[in-house]
Design a protein around this motif. Sequence first.
Motif, PDB file in Angstrom:
ATOM      1  N   ARG A 211       2.009   5.980 -21.741  1.00 57.84           N
ATOM      2  CA  ARG A 211       1.554   5.645 -20.395  1.00 57.84           C
ATOM      3  C   ARG A 211       0.092   6.075 -20.249  1.00 57.84           C
ATOM      4  NH1 ARG A 211       5.619   5.599 -16.467  1.00 57.84           N
ATOM      5  NH2 ARG A 211       7.475   4.523 -17.225  1.00 57.84           N
ATOM      6  N   THR A 212      -0.555   5.611 -19.187  1.00 55.30           N
ATOM      7  CA  THR A 212      -1.960   5.959 -18.977  1.00 55.30           C
ATOM      8  C   THR A 212      -2.320   5.957 -17.497  1.00 55.30           C
ATOM      9  OG1 THR A 212      -4.232   5.338 -19.506  1.00 55.30           O
ATOM     10  CG2 THR A 212      -2.664   3.532 -19.256  1.00 55.30           C
ATOM     11  N   LEU A 213      -3.370   6.696 -17.161  1.00 51.48           N
ATOM     12  CA  LEU A 213      -3.950   6.602 -15.814  1.00 51.48           C
ATOM     13  C   LEU A 213      -5.111   5.603 -15.792  1.00 51.48           C
ATOM     14  CD1 LEU A 213      -4.005  10.317 -14.507  1.00 51.48           C
ATOM     15  CD2 LEU A 213      -2.176   8.612 -14.373  1.00 51.48           C
ATOM     16  N   SER A 214      -5.372   4.930 -16.930  1.00 49.95           N
ATOM     17  CA  SER A 214      -6.578   4.088 -17.033  1.00 49.95           C
ATOM     18  C   SER A 214      -6.456   2.739 -16.340  1.00 49.95           C
ATOM     19  CB  SER A 214      -6.914   3.822 -18.501  1.00 49.95           C
ATOM     20  OG  SER A 214      -7.217   5.013 -19.163  1.00 49.95           O
ATOM     21  N   LYS A 215      -5.261   2.259 -16.087  1.00 50.76           N
ATOM     22  CA  LYS A 215      -5.119   0.886 -15.620  1.00 50.76           C
ATOM     23  C   LYS A 215      -4.790   0.869 -14.126  1.00 50.76           C
ATOM     24  CE  LYS A 215      -6.257  -0.098 -19.793  1.00 50.76           C
ATOM     25  NZ  LYS A 215      -5.477  -0.090 -20.991  1.00 50.76           N
ATOM     26  N   ALA A 216      -3.504   0.901 -13.761  1.00 49.25           N
ATOM     27  CA  ALA A 216      -3.160   0.792 -12.340  1.00 49.25           C
ATOM     28  C   ALA A 216      -3.650   2.001 -11.529  1.00 49.25           C
ATOM     29  CB  ALA A 216      -1.652   0.633 -12.178  1.00 49.25           C
ATOM     30  N   PHE A 217      -3.802   3.160 -12.164  1.00 47.82           N
ATOM     31  CA  PHE A 217      -4.292   4.336 -11.444  1.00 47.82           C
ATOM     32  C   PHE A 217      -5.816   4.359 -11.314  1.00 47.82           C
ATOM     33  CE2 PHE A 217      -0.003   5.831 -12.379  1.00 47.82           C
ATOM     34  CZ  PHE A 217       0.323   6.574 -11.249  1.00 47.82           C
ATOM     35  N   ALA A 218      -6.477   3.348 -11.888  1.00 43.87           N
ATOM     36  CA  ALA A 218      -7.924   3.144 -11.692  1.00 43.87           C
ATOM     37  C   ALA A 218      -8.772   4.291 -12.230  1.00 43.87           C
ATOM     38  CB  ALA A 218      -8.229   2.905 -10.205  1.00 43.87           C
ATOM     39  N   LEU A 219      -8.299   4.969 -13.293  1.00 44.45           N
ATOM     40  CA  LEU A 219      -9.011   6.155 -13.784  1.00 44.45           C
ATOM     41  C   LEU A 219      -9.340   6.063 -15.276  1.00 44.45           C
ATOM     42  CD1 LEU A 219      -7.006   8.906 -11.839  1.00 44.45           C
ATOM     43  CD2 LEU A 219      -9.418   8.320 -11.519  1.00 44.45           C
ATOM     44  N   ALA A 220      -9.860   4.915 -15.715  1.00 48.26           N
ATOM     45  CA  ALA A 220     -10.190   4.756 -17.143  1.00 48.26           C
ATOM     46  C   ALA A 220     -11.231   5.779 -17.587  1.00 48.26           C
ATOM     47  CB  ALA A 220     -10.677   3.334 -17.416  1.00 48.26           C
ATOM     48  N   GLY A 221     -12.144   6.132 -16.678  1.00 51.25           N
ATOM     49  CA  GLY A 221     -13.193   7.085 -17.021  1.00 51.25           C
ATOM     50  C   GLY A 221     -12.706   8.519 -17.117  1.00 51.25           C
ATOM     51  N   LEU A 222     -11.481   8.784 -16.626  1.00 45.57           N
ATOM     52  CA  LEU A 222     -10.960  10.151 -16.643  1.00 45.57           C
ATOM     53  C   LEU A 222     -10.472  10.545 -18.028  1.00 45.57           C
ATOM     54  CD1 LEU A 222     -10.389  12.465 -14.587  1.00 45.57           C
ATOM     55  CD2 LEU A 222      -8.055  11.610 -14.441  1.00 45.57           C
ATOM     56  N   ARG A 223      -9.955   9.579 -18.782  1.00 47.89           N
ATOM     57  CA  ARG A 223      -9.334   9.784 -20.100  1.00 47.89           C
ATOM     58  C   ARG A 223      -8.096  10.674 -19.969  1.00 47.89           C
ATOM     59  NH1 ARG A 223      -9.313   6.356 -21.587  1.00 47.89           N
ATOM     60  NH2 ARG A 223      -8.961   6.825 -23.784  1.00 47.89           N
ATOM     61  N   CYS A 224      -7.040  10.087 -19.468  1.00 50.40           N
ATOM     62  CA  CYS A 224      -5.795  10.828 -19.301  1.00 50.40           C
ATOM     63  C   CYS A 224      -4.608   9.897 -19.515  1.00 50.40           C
ATOM     64  CB  CYS A 224      -5.746  11.460 -17.911  1.00 50.40           C
ATOM     65  SG  CYS A 224      -4.316  12.519 -17.657  1.00 50.40           S
ATOM     66  N   GLY A 225      -3.752  10.272 -20.445  1.00 49.92           N
ATOM     67  CA  GLY A 225      -2.572   9.457 -20.742  1.00 49.92           C
ATOM     68  C   GLY A 225      -1.379  10.339 -21.048  1.00 49.92           C
ATOM     69  N   PHE A 226      -0.210   9.708 -21.155  1.00 53.02           N
ATOM     70  CA  PHE A 226       1.039  10.462 -21.294  1.00 53.02           C
ATOM     71  C   PHE A 226       1.913   9.887 -22.401  1.00 53.02           C
ATOM     72  CE2 PHE A 226      -0.559  11.002 -17.076  1.00 53.02           C
ATOM     73  CZ  PHE A 226      -0.371  12.346 -16.815  1.00 53.02           C
ATOM     74  N   THR A 227       2.672  10.787 -23.036  1.00 54.81           N
ATOM     75  CA  THR A 227       3.712  10.389 -23.974  1.00 54.81           C
ATOM     76  C   THR A 227       5.029  10.864 -23.392  1.00 54.81           C
ATOM     77  OG1 THR A 227       2.154  10.851 -25.746  1.00 54.81           O
ATOM     78  CG2 THR A 227       4.448  10.514 -26.389  1.00 54.81           C
ATOM     79  N   LEU A 228       5.993   9.985 -23.287  1.00 52.68           N
ATOM     80  CA  LEU A 228       7.342  10.350 -22.832  1.00 52.68           C
ATOM     81  C   LEU A 228       8.272  10.225 -24.036  1.00 52.68           C
ATOM     82  CD1 LEU A 228       7.505   8.207 -19.536  1.00 52.68           C
ATOM     83  CD2 LEU A 228       6.494  10.477 -19.870  1.00 52.68           C
ATOM     84  N   ALA A 229       9.050  11.252 -24.290  1.00 53.55           N
ATOM     85  CA  ALA A 229       9.947  11.237 -25.458  1.00 53.55           C
ATOM     86  C   ALA A 229      10.958  12.355 -25.325  1.00 53.55           C
ATOM     87  CB  ALA A 229       9.136  11.413 -26.747  1.00 53.55           C
ATOM     88  N   SER A 230      11.834  12.471 -26.321  1.00 52.07           N
ATOM     89  CA  SER A 230      12.795  13.573 -26.318  1.00 52.07           C
ATOM     90  C   SER A 230      12.022  14.886 -26.476  1.00 52.07           C
ATOM     91  CB  SER A 230      13.783  13.407 -27.473  1.00 52.07           C
ATOM     92  OG  SER A 230      13.100  13.629 -28.688  1.00 52.07           O
ATOM     93  N   PRO A 231      12.566  16.005 -25.957  1.00 48.83           N
ATOM     94  CA  PRO A 231      11.873  17.288 -26.101  1.00 48.83           C
ATOM     95  C   PRO A 231      11.559  17.608 -27.565  1.00 48.83           C
ATOM     96  CG  PRO A 231      13.735  17.508 -24.592  1.00 48.83           C
ATOM     97  CD  PRO A 231      13.816  16.128 -25.167  1.00 48.83           C
TER      98      PRO A 231
END
Length: 356
Positions: A211-231
């Motif tokens: 996932r990322t904050l770069s697209k719908a969250f309008a924060l491409a310049g922030l450089r912040c993304g997420f990985t969702l997975a098992s612990p």
Amino acid sequence: MSQPFNAASLARENVKTMTPYMSARRLGGNGDVWLNANEYPIAPDYQFSERNLNRYPECQPVAVINNYAAYAKVKPEQVLVCRGADESIELLIRAFCEPGKDAVMFCPPTYGMYSVSAETFGVEQKKIMALPDWALNVNAIRENLSNTKLIYICSPNNPTGNIIDNKDLREVLDMAAGRALVVVDEAYIEFCPQYSVASWLAQYPNLVILRTLSKAFALAGLRCGFTLASPEVIEVLLKVIAPYPLSTPVAMIAAQALEPQGIETMKSRVETVTENRIALREALRDLSVVEHVYPSETNYILVRFTDGNKVFKALWDQGIILRDQSKQPGLINCLRITIGTEIENTRVIEAIAALC
Ligand SMILES: *Cc1c(COP(=O)(O)O)cnc(C)c1O
């Protein structure tokens, strides 16, 4: 006598021969209408008032992790935050792929960074072309599983805009069980949240979601993304992540963006973009130089023109910068157009109409 210094000759063999990812920014252009990087066209407003910049940040800032877990409806132990989804793509290769032995798989035409990251680490790439309707070629995936550790599947797919079929995804997850991770890249999922597979995490321990904050969250310049997975997968990734992947200002702004208020704002952006996308698609379909406007669930549309290069250059010269996709397999004469503001979209339509 000293030899002239040649840094390129000192580089690793696979780095010597590799071409870097041609990001929208690297490709340049001299525009005032930027529709080539799937960014949101208007800058959001954030407050920043952190004083303790003398201290190192947390590796995994708790507020960011907790807010994202609540938003994605998963447990905090299932979330990793890093410098954009691009870094997640790379972390997975670093953590799971042995160069010269393991392989990553992906299904062109698709996002370019899977290939670039694999190349950087000298990891074999298995490219399983999508079917003509851009569905997964499930049989070919099955036949090429042998040394595959990671299967990157982009849904909705960039640049084609289509969703990957749930049944196909489950088939790939089942055939990969116990031997490979299936990484579903949901960079654009906010534009079609009903298609997210995040709720499958409990069922498939080999599922990973980007996932990322770069697209719908309008924060491409922030450089912040997420990985969702098992612990368990998150634990492995935490072994190879940088000690301080997010700077303190990034963590503060990300936490704000993921407060309930920030999520409401994101949802209203998505509504606007979706309306504008439908209007742009309708307008383009009527133009004679347009061969096909592909359906899209995202903030961009892929368009096949009678002469893609001509359209690309004509708009480039007017400061309207689109993304040329014609070098990708199956995408001859195709350009990808990010949904801009209404005014920007009107300029696109008028510029293309003038070529008819
Ligand atoms: C934009 C994009 C990314 C990269 O997102 P960042 O968080 O900005 O690194 C990853 N995957 C796809 C499919 C994208 O389009």
